[in-house]
Design a protein around this motif. Structure first.
Motif, PDB file in Angstrom:
ATOM      1  N   ASN A   1       0.833  -1.202   0.000  1.00 28.55           N
ATOM      2  CA  ASN A   1       0.000   0.000   0.000  1.00 28.55           C
ATOM      3  C   ASN A   1       0.866   1.250   0.000  1.00 28.55           C
ATOM      4  O   ASN A   1       1.843   1.334   0.750  1.00 28.55           O
ATOM      5  CB  ASN A   1      -0.898   0.026   1.248  1.00 28.55           C
ATOM      6  CG  ASN A   1      -1.810  -1.173   1.291  1.00 28.55           C
ATOM      7  OD1 ASN A   1      -2.586  -1.403   0.375  1.00 28.55           O
ATOM      8  ND2 ASN A   1      -1.694  -1.969   2.340  1.00 28.55           N
ATOM      9  N   VAL A   2       0.521   2.229  -0.821  1.00 26.85           N
ATOM     10  CA  VAL A   2       1.236   3.502  -0.844  1.00 26.85           C
ATOM     11  C   VAL A   2       0.785   4.316   0.367  1.00 26.85           C
ATOM     12  O   VAL A   2      -0.399   4.580   0.534  1.00 26.85           O
ATOM     13  CB  VAL A   2       0.964   4.281  -2.148  1.00 26.85           C
ATOM     14  CG1 VAL A   2       1.632   5.645  -2.104  1.00 26.85           C
ATOM     15  CG2 VAL A   2       1.417   3.480  -3.353  1.00 26.85           C
TER      16      VAL A   2
ATOM     17  N   LEU B   1       8.741   7.386  -2.672  1.00 24.22           N
ATOM     18  CA  LEU B   1       7.572   6.551  -2.385  1.00 24.22           C
ATOM     19  C   LEU B   1       7.805   5.811  -1.085  1.00 24.22           C
ATOM     20  O   LEU B   1       8.910   5.345  -0.829  1.00 24.22           O
ATOM     21  CB  LEU B   1       7.382   5.479  -3.463  1.00 24.22           C
ATOM     22  CG  LEU B   1       6.984   5.882  -4.857  1.00 24.22           C
ATOM     23  CD1 LEU B   1       6.959   4.647  -5.752  1.00 24.22           C
ATOM     24  CD2 LEU B   1       5.624   6.548  -4.845  1.00 24.22           C
ATOM     25  N   MET B   2       6.774   5.691  -0.288  1.00 30.07           N
ATOM     26  CA  MET B   2       6.816   4.825   0.887  1.00 30.07           C
ATOM     27  C   MET B   2       5.655   3.858   0.729  1.00 30.07           C
ATOM     28  O   MET B   2       4.502   4.268   0.602  1.00 30.07           O
ATOM     29  CB  MET B   2       6.665   5.619   2.177  1.00 30.07           C
ATOM     30  CG  MET B   2       6.802   4.770   3.425  1.00 30.07           C
ATOM     31  SD  MET B   2       8.492   4.287   3.794  1.00 30.07           S
ATOM     32  CE  MET B   2       9.184   5.840   4.332  1.00 30.07           C
ATOM     33  N   LEU B   3       5.981   2.581   0.704  1.00 28.54           N
ATOM     34  CA  LEU B   3       4.975   1.525   0.573  1.00 28.54           C
ATOM     35  C   LEU B   3       4.982   0.702   1.846  1.00 28.54           C
ATOM     36  O   LEU B   3       6.024   0.515   2.463  1.00 28.54           O
ATOM     37  CB  LEU B   3       5.295   0.644  -0.638  1.00 28.54           C
ATOM     38  CG  LEU B   3       5.302   1.426  -1.951  1.00 28.54           C
ATOM     39  CD1 LEU B   3       6.590   1.180  -2.689  1.00 28.54           C
ATOM     40  CD2 LEU B   3       4.123   1.048  -2.785  1.00 28.54           C
ATOM     41  N   ARG B   4       3.814   0.196   2.227  1.00 30.17           N
ATOM     42  CA  ARG B   4       3.698  -0.568   3.471  1.00 30.17           C
ATOM     43  C   ARG B   4       3.038  -1.905   3.190  1.00 30.17           C
ATOM     44  O   ARG B   4       2.021  -1.984   2.514  1.00 30.17           O
ATOM     45  CB  ARG B   4       2.882   0.217   4.485  1.00 30.17           C
ATOM     46  CG  ARG B   4       2.755  -0.505   5.824  1.00 30.17           C
ATOM     47  CD  ARG B   4       2.283   0.400   6.922  1.00 30.17           C
ATOM     48  NE  ARG B   4       3.341   1.368   7.188  1.00 30.17           N
ATOM     49  CZ  ARG B   4       3.142   2.569   7.733  1.00 30.17           C
ATOM     50  NH1 ARG B   4       1.941   2.945   8.084  1.00 30.17           N
ATOM     51  NH2 ARG B   4       4.149   3.384   7.942  1.00 30.17           N
ATOM     52  N   GLY B   5       3.637  -2.943   3.750  1.00 30.63           N
ATOM     53  CA  GLY B   5       3.065  -4.282   3.665  1.00 30.63           C
ATOM     54  C   GLY B   5       2.045  -4.497   4.764  1.00 30.63           C
ATOM     55  O   GLY B   5       1.893  -3.670   5.672  1.00 30.63           O
ATOM     56  N   ASP B   6       1.358  -5.620   4.702  1.00 33.13           N
ATOM     57  CA  ASP B   6       0.302  -5.913   5.669  1.00 33.13           C
ATOM     58  C   ASP B   6       0.794  -5.958   7.107  1.00 33.13           C
ATOM     59  O   ASP B   6       0.060  -5.645   8.020  1.00 33.13           O
ATOM     60  CB  ASP B   6      -0.373  -7.246   5.332  1.00 33.13           C
ATOM     61  CG  ASP B   6      -1.210  -7.145   4.069  1.00 33.13           C
ATOM     62  OD1 ASP B   6      -1.598  -6.020   3.695  1.00 33.13           O
ATOM     63  OD2 ASP B   6      -1.461  -8.193   3.456  1.00 33.13           O
ATOM     64  N   ASP B   7       2.039  -6.347   7.320  1.00 29.24           N
ATOM     65  CA  ASP B   7       2.563  -6.432   8.683  1.00 29.24           C
ATOM     66  C   ASP B   7       3.211  -5.135   9.140  1.00 29.24           C
ATOM     67  O   ASP B   7       3.894  -5.108  10.155  1.00 29.24           O
ATOM     68  CB  ASP B   7       3.571  -7.589   8.792  1.00 29.24           C
ATOM     69  CG  ASP B   7       2.887  -8.940   8.650  1.00 29.24           C
ATOM     70  OD1 ASP B   7       1.690  -9.049   8.998  1.00 29.24           O
ATOM     71  OD2 ASP B   7       3.549  -9.881   8.184  1.00 29.24           O
ATOM     72  N   GLY B   8       3.029  -4.053   8.377  1.00 30.60           N
ATOM     73  CA  GLY B   8       3.527  -2.756   8.802  1.00 30.60           C
ATOM     74  C   GLY B   8       4.970  -2.470   8.440  1.00 30.60           C
ATOM     75  O   GLY B   8       5.535  -1.493   8.888  1.00 30.60           O
ATOM     76  N   VAL B   9       5.593  -3.303   7.613  1.00 35.88           N
ATOM     77  CA  VAL B   9       6.963  -3.051   7.196  1.00 35.88           C
ATOM     78  C   VAL B   9       6.946  -2.084   6.027  1.00 35.88           C
ATOM     79  O   VAL B   9       6.145  -2.229   5.102  1.00 35.88           O
ATOM     80  CB  VAL B   9       7.660  -4.378   6.800  1.00 35.88           C
ATOM     81  CG1 VAL B   9       9.035  -4.120   6.218  1.00 35.88           C
ATOM     82  CG2 VAL B   9       7.738  -5.297   8.006  1.00 35.88           C
TER      83      VAL B   9
ATOM     84  N   SER C   1      23.093  -6.313  -2.046  1.00 32.90           N
ATOM     85  CA  SER C   1      22.019  -6.307  -1.057  1.00 32.90           C
ATOM     86  C   SER C   1      20.749  -6.851  -1.682  1.00 32.90           C
ATOM     87  O   SER C   1      20.628  -6.930  -2.897  1.00 32.90           O
ATOM     88  CB  SER C   1      21.785  -4.891  -0.522  1.00 32.90           C
ATOM     89  OG  SER C   1      21.331  -4.058  -1.560  1.00 32.90           O
ATOM     90  N   HIS C   2      19.852  -7.222  -0.821  1.00 31.35           N
ATOM     91  CA  HIS C   2      18.525  -7.610  -1.257  1.00 31.35           C
ATOM     92  C   HIS C   2      17.583  -7.334  -0.105  1.00 31.35           C
ATOM     93  O   HIS C   2      18.003  -7.065   1.011  1.00 31.35           O
ATOM     94  CB  HIS C   2      18.471  -9.080  -1.693  1.00 31.35           C
ATOM     95  CG  HIS C   2      18.387 -10.059  -0.574  1.00 31.35           C
ATOM     96  ND1 HIS C   2      19.485 -10.465   0.140  1.00 31.35           N
ATOM     97  CD2 HIS C   2      17.332 -10.712  -0.042  1.00 31.35           C
ATOM     98  CE1 HIS C   2      19.113 -11.335   1.066  1.00 31.35           C
ATOM     99  NE2 HIS C   2      17.805 -11.500   0.983  1.00 31.35           N
ATOM    100  N   PHE C   3      16.306  -7.376  -0.382  1.00 31.77           N
ATOM    101  CA  PHE C   3      15.337  -7.315   0.693  1.00 31.77           C
ATOM    102  C   PHE C   3      14.335  -8.422   0.474  1.00 31.77           C
ATOM    103  O   PHE C   3      14.183  -8.947  -0.626  1.00 31.77           O
ATOM    104  CB  PHE C   3      14.667  -5.940   0.827  1.00 31.77           C
ATOM    105  CG  PHE C   3      13.873  -5.525  -0.356  1.00 31.77           C
ATOM    106  CD1 PHE C   3      12.523  -5.805  -0.439  1.00 31.77           C
ATOM    107  CD2 PHE C   3      14.473  -4.845  -1.402  1.00 31.77           C
ATOM    108  CE1 PHE C   3      11.782  -5.427  -1.536  1.00 31.77           C
ATOM    109  CE2 PHE C   3      13.746  -4.451  -2.504  1.00 31.77           C
ATOM    110  CZ  PHE C   3      12.397  -4.745  -2.573  1.00 31.77           C
TER     111      PHE C   3
END
Length: 140
Positions: A18-19, A45-53, A79-81
């Motif tokens: 989610n943006v 951009l800041m995006l958020r996953g369901d767990d708040g990350v 690096s990776h995420f």
């Protein structure tokens, strides 16, 4: 990043983040971070996953970012995420439908039940890991 729209296509539209913040052509005072650039123009951009990350993405507009060859996983400085997903096989299909090539197939752990992972290169060659299950061992 060279293209925030491509990042939105992958991470928002494809992977469901989610943006929560979208700032385009903003002046950033980042002289200490950007080799003497007093005021640079960025898209953030800041995006958020369901767990708040949160996943923060910067596109350097002016002066523009310098493209470089993506590092290999074993290169110092690479690096990776990781994004935790449910239904990793379906997520991999969606990633491939968006035109991204997987670096690995879905790999099931031999030691951790129900733990799977796969890697792909996202926009500008960023390395992304998809992971399903838990690597945390339950305490007895």
């Amino acid at each position: 990043m060279s293209d925030v729209e491509e990042c939105l296509r992958l991470f928002r539209d494809g992977l469901g983040l989610n943006v929560v913040f979208d700032a385009r052509n903003q002046i950033q005072s980042a002289k200490e971070l950007c080799h003497g650039v007093e005021n640079q123009t960025m898209n953030v951009l800041m995006l958020r996953g369901d767990d708040g990350v949160d996943l923060e993405i910067h596109q350097y507009v002016n002066p523009p970012a310098h493209p470089c060859k993506p590092l290999e996983h074993t290169d110092i400085g690479s690096s990776h995420f990781m994004l935790r997903v449910t239904g990793i096989e379906e997520v991999v299909k969606k990633v491939e439908e968006l035109g991204y090539e997987m670096m690995t197939p879905v790999i099931a752990s031999k030691t951790l039940p129900d733990f799977k992972f796969a890697y792909f290169r996202g926009p500008d060659g960023m390395m992304v890991e998809l992971q399903e299950g838990s690597y945390m061992r339950k305490k007895d």
